[in-house]
Design an enzyme around this catalytic site. Structure first.
Site, mmCIF file in Angstrom:
data_model
loop_
_atom_site.group_PDB
_atom_site.id
_atom_site.type_symbol
_atom_site.label_atom_id
_atom_site.label_comp_id
_atom_site.label_asym_id
_atom_site.label_seq_id
_atom_site.Cartn_x
_atom_site.Cartn_y
_atom_site.Cartn_z
ATOM 1 N N ASP A 1 5.484 -6.200 11.055
ATOM 2 C CA ASP A 1 6.547 -7.166 11.364
ATOM 3 C C ASP A 1 7.769 -6.852 10.508
ATOM 4 O O ASP A 1 8.803 -7.500 10.649
ATOM 5 C CB ASP A 1 6.037 -8.591 11.072
ATOM 6 C CG ASP A 1 7.042 -9.661 11.490
ATOM 7 O OD1 ASP A 1 7.540 -9.574 12.635
ATOM 8 O OD2 ASP A 1 7.330 -10.570 10.682
ATOM 9 N N HIS B 1 10.472 -8.718 12.463
ATOM 10 C CA HIS B 1 10.539 -9.721 11.388
ATOM 11 C C HIS B 1 10.572 -11.143 11.968
ATOM 12 O O HIS B 1 11.482 -11.929 11.674
ATOM 13 C CB HIS B 1 11.762 -9.476 10.494
ATOM 14 C CG HIS B 1 11.539 -9.948 9.074
ATOM 15 N ND1 HIS B 1 11.855 -9.204 7.975
ATOM 16 C CD2 HIS B 1 11.003 -11.090 8.588
ATOM 17 C CE1 HIS B 1 11.550 -9.871 6.871
ATOM 18 N NE2 HIS B 1 11.011 -11.032 7.232
ATOM 19 N N GLN B 2 9.575 -11.450 12.776
ATOM 20 C CA GLN B 2 9.540 -12.776 13.400
ATOM 21 C C GLN B 2 8.420 -13.650 12.861
ATOM 22 O O GLN B 2 8.186 -14.745 13.374
ATOM 23 C CB GLN B 2 9.447 -12.646 14.932
ATOM 24 C CG GLN B 2 8.089 -12.175 15.459
ATOM 25 C CD GLN B 2 8.032 -12.173 16.981
ATOM 26 O OE1 GLN B 2 8.498 -11.241 17.606
ATOM 27 N NE2 GLN B 2 7.468 -13.217 17.565
ATOM 28 N N THR C 1 2.971 -7.825 7.270
ATOM 29 C CA THR C 1 3.950 -8.858 7.633
ATOM 30 C C THR C 1 4.720 -9.277 6.376
ATOM 31 O O THR C 1 5.322 -10.347 6.350
ATOM 32 C CB THR C 1 3.267 -10.103 8.255
ATOM 33 O OG1 THR C 1 2.289 -10.591 7.322
ATOM 34 C CG2 THR C 1 2.610 -9.789 9.584
ATOM 35 N N SER C 2 4.684 -8.422 5.346
ATOM 36 C CA SER C 2 5.277 -8.824 4.065
ATOM 37 C C SER C 2 6.670 -8.216 3.863
ATOM 38 O O SER C 2 7.673 -8.885 4.099
ATOM 39 C CB SER C 2 4.325 -8.458 2.941
ATOM 40 O OG SER C 2 4.637 -9.207 1.808
ATOM 41 N N ARG C 3 6.730 -6.982 3.436
ATOM 42 C CA ARG C 3 8.010 -6.283 3.297
ATOM 43 C C ARG C 3 7.785 -4.802 3.623
ATOM 44 O O ARG C 3 6.780 -4.211 3.197
ATOM 45 C CB ARG C 3 8.567 -6.406 1.878
ATOM 46 C CG ARG C 3 9.232 -7.744 1.561
ATOM 47 C CD ARG C 3 10.524 -7.980 2.347
ATOM 48 N NE ARG C 3 11.137 -9.259 2.034
ATOM 49 C CZ ARG C 3 10.925 -10.392 2.696
ATOM 50 N NH1 ARG C 3 10.086 -10.423 3.716
ATOM 51 N NH2 ARG C 3 11.551 -11.506 2.361
ATOM 52 N N PHE D 1 8.228 -15.485 10.346
ATOM 53 C CA PHE D 1 8.686 -16.809 9.873
ATOM 54 C C PHE D 1 9.145 -17.707 11.010
ATOM 55 O O PHE D 1 9.375 -18.892 10.796
ATOM 56 C CB PHE D 1 9.868 -16.621 8.902
ATOM 57 C CG PHE D 1 11.156 -16.280 9.621
ATOM 58 C CD1 PHE D 1 11.394 -15.002 10.087
ATOM 59 C CD2 PHE D 1 12.116 -17.252 9.868
ATOM 60 C CE1 PHE D 1 12.560 -14.692 10.781
ATOM 61 C CE2 PHE D 1 13.290 -16.957 10.560
ATOM 62 C CZ PHE D 1 13.504 -15.666 11.016
ATOM 63 N N GLU E 1 14.625 -1.684 8.161
ATOM 64 C CA GLU E 1 14.873 -2.699 9.195
ATOM 65 C C GLU E 1 16.289 -3.273 9.157
ATOM 66 O O GLU E 1 16.786 -3.775 10.163
ATOM 67 C CB GLU E 1 13.854 -3.842 9.096
ATOM 68 C CG GLU E 1 13.999 -4.705 7.847
ATOM 69 C CD GLU E 1 13.036 -5.892 7.850
ATOM 70 O OE1 GLU E 1 11.818 -5.686 7.994
ATOM 71 O OE2 GLU E 1 13.515 -7.035 7.693
ATOM 72 N N ILE F 1 1.003 -17.449 1.613
ATOM 73 C CA ILE F 1 0.662 -16.926 2.941
ATOM 74 C C ILE F 1 -0.746 -16.336 2.946
ATOM 75 O O ILE F 1 -1.560 -16.622 3.835
ATOM 76 C CB ILE F 1 1.698 -15.867 3.394
ATOM 77 C CG1 ILE F 1 3.081 -16.534 3.540
ATOM 78 C CG2 ILE F 1 1.276 -15.203 4.696
ATOM 79 C CD1 ILE F 1 4.240 -15.578 3.699
HETATM 80 P P1 NAI Z 1 3.688 -15.775 -2.949
HETATM 81 O O1 NAI Z 1 4.602 -15.489 -4.073
HETATM 82 O O2 NAI Z 1 3.185 -17.171 -2.741
HETATM 83 O O3 NAI Z 1 2.389 -14.834 -3.063
HETATM 84 C C1 NAI Z 1 2.442 -13.493 -3.367
HETATM 85 C C2 NAI Z 1 1.120 -13.132 -4.046
HETATM 86 O O4 NAI Z 1 1.094 -11.720 -4.235
HETATM 87 C C3 NAI Z 1 0.939 -13.797 -5.415
HETATM 88 O O5 NAI Z 1 -0.303 -14.466 -5.474
HETATM 89 C C4 NAI Z 1 0.986 -12.618 -6.379
HETATM 90 O O6 NAI Z 1 0.175 -12.801 -7.533
HETATM 91 C C5 NAI Z 1 0.473 -11.495 -5.500
HETATM 92 N N1 NAI Z 1 0.765 -10.167 -6.006
HETATM 93 C C6 NAI Z 1 1.835 -9.768 -6.734
HETATM 94 N N2 NAI Z 1 1.718 -8.459 -7.035
HETATM 95 C C7 NAI Z 1 0.552 -8.045 -6.494
HETATM 96 C C8 NAI Z 1 -0.109 -6.791 -6.467
HETATM 97 N N3 NAI Z 1 0.392 -5.713 -7.088
HETATM 98 N N4 NAI Z 1 -1.289 -6.708 -5.824
HETATM 99 C C9 NAI Z 1 -1.826 -7.792 -5.223
HETATM 100 N N5 NAI Z 1 -1.234 -9.002 -5.207
HETATM 101 C C10 NAI Z 1 -0.053 -9.117 -5.823
HETATM 102 O O7 NAI Z 1 4.424 -15.237 -1.637
HETATM 103 P P2 NAI Z 1 4.171 -15.692 -0.131
HETATM 104 O O8 NAI Z 1 4.994 -16.881 0.183
HETATM 105 O O9 NAI Z 1 2.716 -15.739 0.145
HETATM 106 O O10 NAI Z 1 4.812 -14.454 0.638
HETATM 107 C C11 NAI Z 1 4.277 -13.147 0.537
HETATM 108 C C12 NAI Z 1 5.295 -12.176 1.052
HETATM 109 O O11 NAI Z 1 5.455 -12.378 2.471
HETATM 110 C C13 NAI Z 1 6.715 -12.423 0.494
HETATM 111 O O12 NAI Z 1 6.906 -11.741 -0.708
HETATM 112 C C14 NAI Z 1 7.601 -11.923 1.580
HETATM 113 O O13 NAI Z 1 7.936 -10.595 1.246
HETATM 114 C C15 NAI Z 1 6.737 -11.959 2.840
HETATM 115 N N6 NAI Z 1 7.259 -12.853 3.867
HETATM 116 C C16 NAI Z 1 7.418 -12.368 5.144
HETATM 117 C C17 NAI Z 1 7.892 -13.185 6.140
HETATM 118 C C18 NAI Z 1 8.034 -12.702 7.551
HETATM 119 O O14 NAI Z 1 8.748 -13.334 8.345
HETATM 120 N N7 NAI Z 1 7.377 -11.624 7.946
HETATM 121 C C19 NAI Z 1 8.294 -14.559 5.850
HETATM 122 C C20 NAI Z 1 8.003 -14.997 4.502
HETATM 123 C C21 NAI Z 1 7.534 -14.152 3.546
#
Ligand code: NAI
Length: 335
Positions: free
Chosen positions: A260, A297-298, A234-236, A300, A265, A157
């Site tokens: 988000d 949480h929208q 928008t992560s967690r 996605f 939540e 992302i």
């Molecule tokens: P991903 O696993 O592809 O990327 C996460 C990145 O964060 C990796 O490059 C990792 O090295 C890095 N990372 C880990 N620890 C770190 C730190 N301490 N400092 C800086 N970077 C760090 O995950 P993706 O697919 O990009 O998703 C990211 C997050 O988005 C997910 O973990 C999920 O929680 C959230 N998410 C939210 C959604 C939503 O609907 N709002 C939907 C999908 C994911």
């Protein structure tokens, strides 16, 4: 006899999407609206697989109970797996699979939508114009062009988000323990977090929630940020100490907040609570700020993402049934 999957936390759109893509006669899908909790775990009785979402609880106790019900696979229909006790799953010999990337564009584009809305106040303009209030006072925004945006986490992302920002002509600073050549090729430098905080006009979080990142945004890190920062998550929800952010909003250190996701939540999101009394005073306080935008949480939630979630989850399950290597497995070692 078909293999049964009990789905927890389903909405009509989940059922529609999974039924559209399910063509394997060896599978029977059972949809439950209930969240997976200590009280609902018995609904999985008779199934071999459970399919769960972001706010389902998969702690040690629940995993033990799933194991007693003979559940062999937990199929997460999301990317994050912070809600699963992977150690307990391994101890109970339950495999865990997820959907690592269904549409990084969906979340990255929603992140941009939040920034644009907070900045240009389109939500307020929409309501004003409907009431024939054509005044611009209070709607002043800023150019995103040449603003410095910090991106924490440049995984699926974060990288797409960097591309979007690059197109807008922003100065981008990245922070991630893993440096991606594709991100560096855009001329984006990786900097330590301590260097990123004081420089950013906008900070966006795209890293996973784990023990290292919990409360990444707290009183100390907020103190290091540039006054007037826009903070987007928008992560967690657990990445942010919400109380510290509320203090930052009250003092004016944080000028905009877009979230988000929210730490508590699970008790709120994905439900219509409009007829009920809100008992969460923290989110109630957040909702009073004129410069806070909350979506439930929208990120996605696009057609493409829903299709991909169903396709990947069903393929994860097929691999399990066919005894193949689970390419999207998460374990305590790779998690
Ligand atoms: P991903 O696993 O592809 O990327 C996460 C990145 O964060 C990796 O490059 C990792 O090295 C890095 N990372 C880990 N620890 C770190 C730190 N301490 N400092 C800086 N970077 C760090 O995950 P993706 O697919 O990009 O998703 C990211 C997050 O988005 C997910 O973990 C999920 O929680 C959230 N998410 C939210 C959604 C939503 O609907 N709002 C939907 C999908 C994911």
């Amino acid at each position: 006899m078909p293999m049964k999957i009990t789905f927890f936390s389903t909405q009509p759109y989940d059922r529609e999407s999974f039924l559209k893509h399910q063509a394997d006669s060896r599978l029977e899908l059972i949809f439950m609206e209930e969240k997976l909790t200590e009280y609902t775990v018995s609904l999985a009785r008779g199934s071999e697989i459970v399919c769960v979402f972001v706010n389902d609880t998969l702690n040690e106790n629940i995993i033990r109970q799933l194991s007693q019900l003979n559940i062999q696979l937990i199929a997460l229909r999301c990317a994050g797996f912070n809600n699963v006790d992977l150690k307990a799953a391994q101890a109970c010999n339950i495999k865990v699979v997820r959907v690592p990337a269904y549409s990084p564009h969906a979340v990255a584009e929603h992140t941009l939508a939040m920034i644009m809305t907070l900045n240009r106040k389109t939500h307020k303009a929409y309501n004003r114009v409907r009431e024939q209030n054509f005044s611009l006072n209070g709607l002043l925004g800023f150019d995103l062009y040449k603003k410095t945006v910090g991106v924490i986490g440049t995984g699926h992302i974060g990288e797409v988000f960097c591309r979007i920002l690059h197109g807008l002509g922003c100065n981008i600073l990245a922070c991630d323990p893993i440096k991606k050549p594709t991100v560096e090729a855009m001329g984006i430098p990786y900097v330590p977090m301590s260097e990123l905080f004081p420089q950013c006009d906008i900070l966006s979080l795209h890293c996973p929630l784990n023990e290292e990142t919990r409360y990444l945004i707290n009183n100390e890190t907020i103190a290091q940020m540039k006054a007037g920062i826009m903070l987007i998550n928008t992560s967690r929800g657990g990445l942010i100490d919400t109380k510290a952010v509320i203090t930052g909003l009250k003092t004016g250190k944080i000028s905009y907040l877009g979230i988000d996701v929210y730490e508590q939540e699970a008790d709120l999101f994905f439900q219509n609570l409009s007829e009920q009394i809100l008992h969460d005073d923290t989110i109630a306080r957040l909702m009073t700020f004129p410069n806070v935008l909350i979506t439930a949480h929208q990120g996605f939630f696009t057609q493409e993402a829903l299709s991909q979630i169903a396709l990947t989850t069903l393929d994860n399950v097929r691999q399990f049934i066919d005894g193949e290597v689970l390419i999207n497995a998460v374990s305590k070692d790779n998690g």
